[in-house]
Write a protein that holds these residues in place. Structure first.
Motif, PDB file in Angstrom:
ATOM      1  N   PRO A 103      26.177  40.042  38.881  1.00 35.03           N
ATOM      2  CA  PRO A 103      26.721  39.826  37.725  1.00 35.03           C
ATOM      3  C   PRO A 103      27.949  40.910  37.657  1.00 35.03           C
TER       4      PRO A 103
ATOM      5  N   THR B 195      33.620  48.353  35.628  1.00 30.18           N
ATOM      6  CA  THR B 195      33.859  49.993  35.461  1.00 30.18           C
ATOM      7  C   THR B 195      32.833  50.725  35.557  1.00 30.18           C
TER       8      THR B 195
ATOM      9  N   SER C  86      35.701  54.213  28.151  1.00 32.91           N
ATOM     10  CA  SER C  86      36.234  53.181  28.797  1.00 32.91           C
ATOM     11  C   SER C  86      36.238  51.911  28.080  1.00 32.91           C
TER      12      SER C  86
HETATM   13  C1  LIG Z   1      37.172  55.968  32.953  1.00 30.84           C
HETATM   14  C2  LIG Z   1      35.934  55.592  32.558  1.00 30.84           C
HETATM   15  C3  LIG Z   1      35.132  56.219  31.672  1.00 30.84           C
HETATM   16  C4  LIG Z   1      33.835  55.889  31.252  1.00 30.84           C
HETATM   17  N1  LIG Z   1      33.113  56.271  30.404  1.00 30.84           N
HETATM   18  C5  LIG Z   1      31.815  55.963  30.147  1.00 30.84           C
HETATM   19  C6  LIG Z   1      31.147  56.499  28.942  1.00 30.84           C
HETATM   20  O1  LIG Z   1      31.815  57.443  28.197  1.00 30.84           O
HETATM   21  N2  LIG Z   1      30.051  56.249  28.787  1.00 30.84           N
HETATM   22  C7  LIG Z   1      29.433  55.443  29.338  1.00 30.84           C
HETATM   23  O2  LIG Z   1      28.171  54.941  29.226  1.00 30.84           O
HETATM   24  N3  LIG Z   1      30.007  54.802  30.517  1.00 30.84           N
HETATM   25  C8  LIG Z   1      31.081  55.167  30.914  1.00 30.84           C
HETATM   26  N4  LIG Z   1      31.825  54.423  32.064  1.00 30.84           N
HETATM   27  C9  LIG Z   1      31.165  53.670  32.798  1.00 30.84           C
HETATM   28  C10 LIG Z   1      31.379  51.935  32.289  1.00 30.84           C
HETATM   29  O3  LIG Z   1      32.423  51.684  31.499  1.00 30.84           O
HETATM   30  C11 LIG Z   1      29.965  51.576  31.648  1.00 30.84           C
HETATM   31  O4  LIG Z   1      28.998  51.371  32.430  1.00 30.84           O
HETATM   32  C12 LIG Z   1      30.177  50.000  31.186  1.00 30.84           C
HETATM   33  O5  LIG Z   1      29.265  49.489  30.179  1.00 30.84           O
HETATM   34  C13 LIG Z   1      30.482  49.093  32.374  1.00 30.84           C
HETATM   35  O6  LIG Z   1      30.750  47.878  31.728  1.00 30.84           O
HETATM   36  P1  LIG Z   1      31.841  46.668  32.608  1.00 30.84           P
HETATM   37  O7  LIG Z   1      31.724  45.655  31.892  1.00 30.84           O
HETATM   38  O8  LIG Z   1      32.832  47.267  33.355  1.00 30.84           O
HETATM   39  O9  LIG Z   1      30.420  46.474  33.589  1.00 30.84           O
HETATM   40  P2  LIG Z   1      30.473  46.134  35.137  1.00 30.84           P
HETATM   41  O10 LIG Z   1      31.110  47.399  35.815  1.00 30.84           O
HETATM   42  O11 LIG Z   1      31.202  44.994  35.442  1.00 30.84           O
HETATM   43  O12 LIG Z   1      29.092  46.080  35.550  1.00 30.84           O
HETATM   44  C14 LIG Z   1      27.989  46.976  35.151  1.00 30.84           C
HETATM   45  C15 LIG Z   1      26.485  46.410  35.526  1.00 30.84           C
HETATM   46  O13 LIG Z   1      26.249  45.459  34.477  1.00 30.84           O
HETATM   47  C16 LIG Z   1      25.810  44.372  35.037  1.00 30.84           C
HETATM   48  N5  LIG Z   1      26.480  43.415  34.321  1.00 30.84           N
HETATM   49  C17 LIG Z   1      27.687  43.228  33.649  1.00 30.84           C
HETATM   50  N6  LIG Z   1      27.800  42.202  32.967  1.00 30.84           N
HETATM   51  C18 LIG Z   1      26.515  41.681  32.873  1.00 30.84           C
HETATM   52  C19 LIG Z   1      25.985  40.469  32.091  1.00 30.84           C
HETATM   53  N7  LIG Z   1      26.396  39.675  31.322  1.00 30.84           N
HETATM   54  N8  LIG Z   1      24.545  40.245  32.305  1.00 30.84           N
HETATM   55  C20 LIG Z   1      23.993  40.961  33.066  1.00 30.84           C
HETATM   56  N9  LIG Z   1      24.473  42.038  33.676  1.00 30.84           N
HETATM   57  C21 LIG Z   1      25.538  42.351  33.813  1.00 30.84           C
HETATM   58  C22 LIG Z   1      26.559  44.275  36.554  1.00 30.84           C
HETATM   59  O14 LIG Z   1      25.827  43.572  37.381  1.00 30.84           O
HETATM   60  C23 LIG Z   1      26.449  45.939  36.934  1.00 30.84           C
HETATM   61  O15 LIG Z   1      25.068  46.245  37.320  1.00 30.84           O
HETATM   62  C24 LIG Z   1      33.505  54.671  32.304  1.00 30.84           C
HETATM   63  C25 LIG Z   1      33.952  54.195  33.316  1.00 30.84           C
HETATM   64  C26 LIG Z   1      35.283  54.558  33.518  1.00 30.84           C
HETATM   65  C27 LIG Z   1      35.536  53.784  34.656  1.00 30.84           C
END
Ligand SMILES: Cc1cc2nc3c(=O)[nH]c(=O)nc-3n(C[C@H](O)[C@H](O)[C@H](O)COP(=O)(O)OP(=O)(O)OC[C@H]3O[C@@H](n4cnc5c(N)ncnc54)[C@H](O)[C@@H]3O)c2cc1C
Lengths: 423, 495
Positions: B80, B85, B146
């Motif tokens: 998924p 990010t 993010s």
């Molecule tokens: C610049 C930057 C700053 C950040 N700052 C923070 C911060 O301050 N705090 C923090 O906690 N994180 C931070 N992050 C990390 C990241 O943004 C988080 O982990 C965020 O929740 C990921 O969301 P996403 O939609 O990008 O998920 P993805 O990266 O697409 O996926 C993350 C995980 O979730 C799973 N997933 C995604 N959607 C679903 C769904 N609908 N059902 C089941 N599984 C799913 C994926 O399989 C994967 O394992 C940062 C990242 C960046 C690049």
């Protein structure tokens, strides 16, 4: 009833469970026994008491963390926290008097930490600060396979591995016997005040509580005691004309609390009479609400005082609608219905005479329109054997839950059937 | 990083699988073209790249259910993905697996101010929720940096946090309900607008499960009323010890600030050069303490914190007098990652948590490691809850530096565990910290966690290769080695 074991080390717990798993004999897992009458009646021959595992093993007030062995009494934990002006923010409820019918001893919190966590009991502050599950950071215990596991840690920010703490909070000992528990603690508020609104009908009260919760005044609890309940609370601040009382609590530093209290009174008070309680007088009121004192009697659940007590959870703003629907279903039987609201309407304590099952079923049927669930908290074993104590689960969730149970306890020996048949 | 062996038969059946998937998700919702698939080849952990076999972008729960059911039947792996990010490689594709992108689930379904909650689809961004409710003065509290990009589905999967979770909790403390789909296509609903779901806390288990247990297709989040006001203090210290002491004394005074963030000298300099926030440059540690809540409370507590800061020897002190000034204090902290990106060709962001009082020790050890590996490190730190973000500076174009940075990072995380902390505070295990799991858990612990996984996904088709260093078959995990015993402890007291 067969033997009761009272181990003193985690290894002893593991040995007992390993034996039980090998023999496939069910074991009742108990903390200090105060909630034995909560859940479906157990049909176990052996019992495993965690009350021999006691003591606070780590308490670092500056780090906001406390660890204790599972059977440590809540009284001991609360006393230790008190010394540093800290508390468990989820406001653990004590159902001892409700379930066991003992006269309420103000000072004693009698259950064990494991019991509070395993039943996920939270009080009025739940609406703001979450339940036991939200403050449960780490565990050690013995699974139904007889294996010693640990999960989580002593820090708040932790996503390493699955959150098995959440799974164990509210599992009623059906997965593992917990032996060590780490919780998040917080500074206790300096001051408490409660705004009291008098004479509101249910719907108006829920509307007022909704408005208060939707304000920026950081309300930490909101409850409504209809007139029949309010008149039983012994307070000179309550009206003596049997009017209802709606209570809204704010907590924090002195100047903030008085400011917010005044703001709430002017925002809400326009519609009715109001007053306010300061810290000293607030505490007994919220304890009364938290521990379901309105429905405590001299008689234990086991012996039966003739009434069944339900804990009903619905979307908070629908609390009054729920009660209206329940009254409609009960028809003439409404006369014996007693109830009050906590969690800004989201938690409704309902007391109904045991007797006709149709009336008990009405408790669940009345929420069909908004979703939620109801748990039969106090009732005779007979009624708890006949009526599902916990909300019946949707088929898919039920199947998944029994697979989760099986993953910890393949032989179904840990508190089998305490929550659901097959779990 | 070793991923599970790709299943060549699945790869060779690509055409047929694409056709079948198009019957479920018509048109452009199924991507098979290798160039187009490149978009999905990595997530926020850019060191790892692997294009998926196919990407599928469903639009409805029913489509998700049918896609998963099909993959389950055909033994096809599924990863998924939200916005991609993840900083731990959680959404890293598999050569023989499909990426299930939830970007099209981008609608807010219901906003219920009376019950203080919103029902949203998983592809809605974190900030998107707040944007939708802020006109009425509400917001969604967890605020990962993010937040403009990351999705609420990803937040649920990672149990994301932000600078304000000290006071307002992580994702897990701000959810009321979910709809999710199991790998066999079963659609389940947990919780709703009421507090606490019935039965086991599956909502709590799902949160932070990194896409290994089920696919989230709807989320009900708690909304909070915006605090009346917020003010911040910007404090400089001549040592991280002194800054750490202030943090402890604030908490000892019974104050839980909205946010409490620390930066070390390299991070301060990088941030100041980048955004000119007015940070003092001659200090070893910078602390931002933000108090929010009712005006009367904030003003009152501000005085207490300010006095404590003086007592703990803050060498510089500024108190925000306007919203604009408060934002300026934060600007440097919020831009810390890109700022570090300017001073080094590459950086590697770590995410361990430690008991707060271990900070000076951990920083000292980190400096030693930095010398040992000859790689720089800048630190930003969620000081209130002990969550460290060391940023290791390296140059991927230099032979062997990435590996060195990874080793350095692993050493830091082992140190976190050694001092009583954990491997990851908010970014997740993913592929990144997978092989460090045995440093924190016993074999028995890890096997029990995998048994939980088996209850959801018995064929290990959902996001395999993440979180667990070793994949065990569920049948093997289920076995119990039993030697029939005698009644234990004849000497133990019985009643
Ligand atoms: C610049 C930057 C700053 C950040 N700052 C923070 C911060 O301050 N705090 C923090 O906690 N994180 C931070 N992050 C990390 C990241 O943004 C988080 O982990 C965020 O929740 C990921 O969301 P996403 O939609 O990008 O998920 P993805 O990266 O697409 O996926 C993350 C995980 O979730 C799973 N997933 C995604 N959607 C679903 C769904 N609908 N059902 C089941 N599984 C799913 C994926 O399989 C994967 O394992 C940062 C990242 C960046 C690049």
């Amino acid at each position: 009833m067969g033997d009761r074991y009272k181990p003193e080390t985690i290894e002893q717990v593991a040995e007992i469970v390993t034996w039980a798993a090998a023999e496939k004999v069910p074991v009742e897992v108990v903390g200090r026994g105060s909630k034995a009458a909560l859940g479906r009646p157990a049909q176990t021959e052996y019992s495993l008491e965690l009350s021999g595992l006691t003591g606070i093993t780590l308490y670092e007030p500056d780090e906001l963390v406390l660890s204790a062995r599972a059977g440590t009494s809540m009284a001991e934990i609360e006393a230790a926290l008190d010394e540093h002006d800290q508390y468990l923010a989820f406001e653990p409820a004590d159902y001892d008097a409700l379930l066991n019918g003992r006269p309420k001893d103000e000072a004693a919190a009698s259950g064990s930490l494991a019991g509070v966590i395993s039943c996920n009991l939270a009080g009025p502050r739940r609406i703001k600060s979450g339940a036991a599950r939200d403050h449960f950071l780490g565990l050690k215990g013995v699974t139904g396979r007889g294996e010693i596991i640990q999960a989580g840690g002593r820090v708040v920010k932790n996503v390493t591995g699955y959150d098995l703490m959440k799974l164990h909070a509210g599992a009623y000992g059906t997965l593992s016997a917990l032996t060590d528990i780490t919780v998040k603690v917080l500074p206790a508020p300096e001051k408490t005040r409660s705004v009291l609104l008098f004479g509101l009908e249910d719907a108006a009260a829920v509307a007022a509580m909704t408005q208060a919760m939707g304000s920026s005044h950081e309300v930490s609890a909101a409850a409504h005691l209809p007139s029949g309940i309010a008149k039983d609370f012994d307070s000179s601040f309550f009206p003596n004309d049997a009017r209802s009382v709606t209570a809204i609590r704010v907590e924090g530093p002195g100047p903030s609390v008085s400011h917010r209290c005044a703001a709430l009174r002017s925002e809400l008070g326009g519609q009715t009479d109001s007053d306010e309680l300061h810290s000293h007088n607030s505490t007994p009121l919220w304890r009364y609400i938290r521990d379901v004192v309105p429905f405590v009697s001299d008689v234990s659940a086991e012996a039966g005082d003739g009434n069944a007590v339900w804990r009903v959870s619905v979307p908070p703003a629908r609390g009054a609608d729920y009660v209206a629907a329940l009254k409609l279903k009960l028809g003439e039987a409404t006369e014996a219905l007693r109830y009050y609201f906590d969690w800004s309407g989201g938690l409704i304590w309902v007391s109904l005479p045991e007797g006709e099952d149709a009336q008990q079923h009405a408790v669940r049927e009345s929420m069909a329109d908004f979703g939620g669930h109801a748990t039969l908290i106090k009732a005779t074993a007979e009624l708890r054997g006949r009526i599902p104590v916990f909300q019946p689960l949707d088929l898919g969730i039920a199947a998944l839950s029994s697979r989760v149970k099986h993953s910890f306890d393949p032989h179904g020996i840990m508190n089998p059937g305490r929550m659901y048949a097959g779990v | 990083m070793l991923m599970p062996d790709p299943d060549q038969t699945v790869i060779s059946r690509k055409r047929e699988i694409v056709d079948k998937l198009r019957e479920i998700v018509p048109g452009e919702g199924v991507i098979a073209d290798e160039d187009e698939l490149k978009v999905y080849e990595s997530d926020g952990l850019t060191a790892y790249k692997q294009p998926p076999l196919i990407a599928v972008l469903p639009e409805s729960t029913e489509q998700v259910s049918r896609v998963l059911k099909f993959c389950h039947k055909e033994n096809i792996k599924v990863v998924p993905r939200g916005a991609g990010t993840s900083l731990s490689g959680g959404a890293l594709p598999l050569a023989d697996g499909i990426i299930l992108g939830l970007g099209k689930f981008n609608r807010i379904l219901d906003i219920d101010f009376d019950n203080r909650c919103a029902v949203v689809q998983p592809g809605v961004t974190n900030l998107g929720i707040t944007k939708a409710v802020e006109d009425e003065g509400f917001y969604y509290a967890p605020d990962p940096s993010s937040q403009i990009a990351c999705t609420i589905g990803g937040n649920v999967a990672e149990n994301s946090g932000g600078v304000h979770c000290l006071k307002y909790g992580l994702t897990t403390n701000n959810l009321l309900g979910l709809e999710m789909v199991l790998i066999d296509g079963t659609v389940l609903r947990i919780g709703g607008k009421h507090l606490e779901a019935e039965g086991y806390d599956l909502l709590g288990l799902m949160t932070g499960s990194e896409g290994l247990l089920g696919v989230v297709t709807e989320v009900t989040v708690r909304l909070l009323k915006k605090p009346e006001t917020a003010r911040a203090l910007l404090l400089g210290f001549s040592s991280s010890e002194a800054a750490g002491e202030l943090v402890a004394s604030i908490i000892a005074a019974g104050i839980v600030p909205g946010g409490m963030e620390m930066m070390d000298r390299p991070a301060i300099h990088a941030a100041e050069d980048f955004v000119h926030a007015g940070y003092p440059l001659d200090v070893e540690a910078l602390l931002i303490v933000e108090l929010d809540g009712p005006q009367a409370e904030v003003d009152y507590l501000m005085e207490t914190v300010s006095a404590l800061a003086d007592a703990k020897g803050a060498v510089t002190k500024r108190v925000s007098e306007s919203e604009e000034e408060r934002m300026r204090f934060w600007a440097g902290r919020k831009a810390a990652f890109p700022a570090v990106g300017r001073i080094s060709p590459d950086y590697y962001c770590m995410d361990g948590t430690i008991p707060r009082n271990q900070l000076p020790h951990v920083l000292r050890r980190m400096r030693e490691m930095s010398e040992h590996y000859s790689l720089g490190v800048a630190n930003v730190f969620h000081a209130g809850d002990g969550n460290l973000h060391p940023l290791i500076l390296y140059d991927a174009n230099k032979e062997g530096e990435l590996e060195k940075a990874e080793e350095f990072g692993a050493d830091i995380l082992r140190l976190c565990v050694e001092v009583g902390g954990v491997l990851t505070g908010e970014h997740g295990v993913g592929v990144e910290k997978r092989d460090l799991m045995p440093d924190m858990f016993t074999d028995i612990d890890l096997k029990q966690q995998q048994r939980v996984k088996c209850a959801f996904d018995p064929d290990a088709l959902l996001n395999p290769g993440k979180v667990f260093p070793q994949l065990h078959r569920c049948a093997e995990l289920g076995r119990m080695h039993i030697s029939r015993g005698q009644l234990p402890f004849p000497e133990l007291p019985r009643f």
